[in-house]
Design an enzyme around this catalytic site. Structure first.
Site: not given
Ligand SMILES: [Mg+2]
Length: 304
Positions: A180, A188, A193, A223, A197
């Site tokens: 994770d 973010n 965002h 994530e 990504d």
């Protein structure tokens, strides 16, 4: 199927089954089809056709309807039960409109009226190639996470069952790693965002780059990534997890004028015969949360 090939070239890669009881027509179209396709299988009735289908799994079937022993519709119906993507073309006389209706209900894809015109048959086969390609793309899409290009949860179910079956047969364990990304929300919030990504994609590529071809990596959540390590016990999996941690730690992800850096927290568990899937994944997940609690950017092992 090779996606860069033209549709016409593509026929040369395919196996086609042709079923026709009438000898003249069969001889004529066998000669015609042989030049167009990779491998041509020819049968004189539906029963023979079904046997050839089972043994060779052609991608396209061209079949007459009225035939002795087993007709083309019964054969198509049997084949549809086991293969939903094979393209079936029926050859039908204009007056056989009821047969045509049944053919459509059975799941036949295309029809060509008799007497068969070679050009029409050829064009219909090319349409089948196009449809086969779209089916393949749909299948890929259903198994892939669009952002990262990794497998998704559905594909994981298939792979997990396969590994579980193997582990139970040969007694060799396999391991699960959950990774994770730490403080992903900050990426973010700070960079937007799109940057988020971009980071997900970079981390996904880094993880995939350091596992073996027999291993598996999917996007597990926002994530979060889940990896299956084939024939790997807990100790060996812990070494892999540490390698993954370092690779992500050293990753510089270019974004606009900056280099973004992230870390991952990893939890490792091992599948033992008799365990169920959810339990095994839960143990990796709990270990990952312990890694978070202990300060992040670290590996924790399942205690079981
Ligand atoms: Mg016939």
């Amino acid at each position: 199927m090779n996606k860069t090939m033209g549709d016409a070239d593509c026929l040369k890669n395919l196996t086609v089954l042709y079923v026709e009881d009438q000898e003249d027509a069969r001889v004529q179209f066998t000669r015609f089809l042989e030049r167009l396709v990779g491998q041509l299988l020819v049968a004189e009735n539906g029963a023979e056709g079904l046997n050839l289908f089972m043994a060779n799994h052609p991608q396209i079937i061209i079949t007459d309807i009225l035939m002795p022993v087993m007709d083309g519709l019964v054969m198509s119906q049997e084949i549809r039960k086991i293969d939903r993507s094979v393209q079936i073309i029926v050859l039908t006389a204009f007056e056989q409109i009821d047969y045509l209706k049944s053919a459509i209900n059975i799941g036949v894809n295309k029809y060509v009226t008799k007497p068969v015109n070679g050009v029409t048959l050829y064009k219909t086969m090319l349409e089948c190639v196009v449809d086969l390609r779209s089916l393949e793309q749909l299948k890929d899409a259903a198994r892939t996470d669009l952002l990262t290009g990794l497998a998704n949860r559905r594909e994981l179910e298939i792979r997990f069952s396969a590994e579980k079956g193997r582990a139970e047969r040969n007694g060799i364990p396999f391991s699960v790693i959950i990774a994770d990304i730490d403080f992903f929300k900050r990426v973010n919030d700070t960079y937007g965002h799109l940057a988020g990504d971009h980071v997900l994609k970079a981390v996904a590529d880094a993880l995939v780059g350091c596992i073996r071809t027999e291993d598996f990596c999917c996007r597990w959540g926002g994530e979060e990534f889940l990896l299956l390590l084939a024939s790997t016990n807990l100790e060996a999996a812990a070494i892999v997890a540490e390698k993954l941690r370092q690779i992500v730690f050293n990753l510089e992800i270019p974004w606009e004028w900056e280099s973004l850096r992230v870390t991952v927290s990893l939890g490792v568990s091992t599948y033992k015969p008799g365990m169920d899937r959810d339990e095994c994944i839960r143990l990796a997940d709990e270990a990952m949360f312990r890694a978070k609690a202990a300060g992040r950017n670290r590996v924790e092992l399942s205690e079981v």
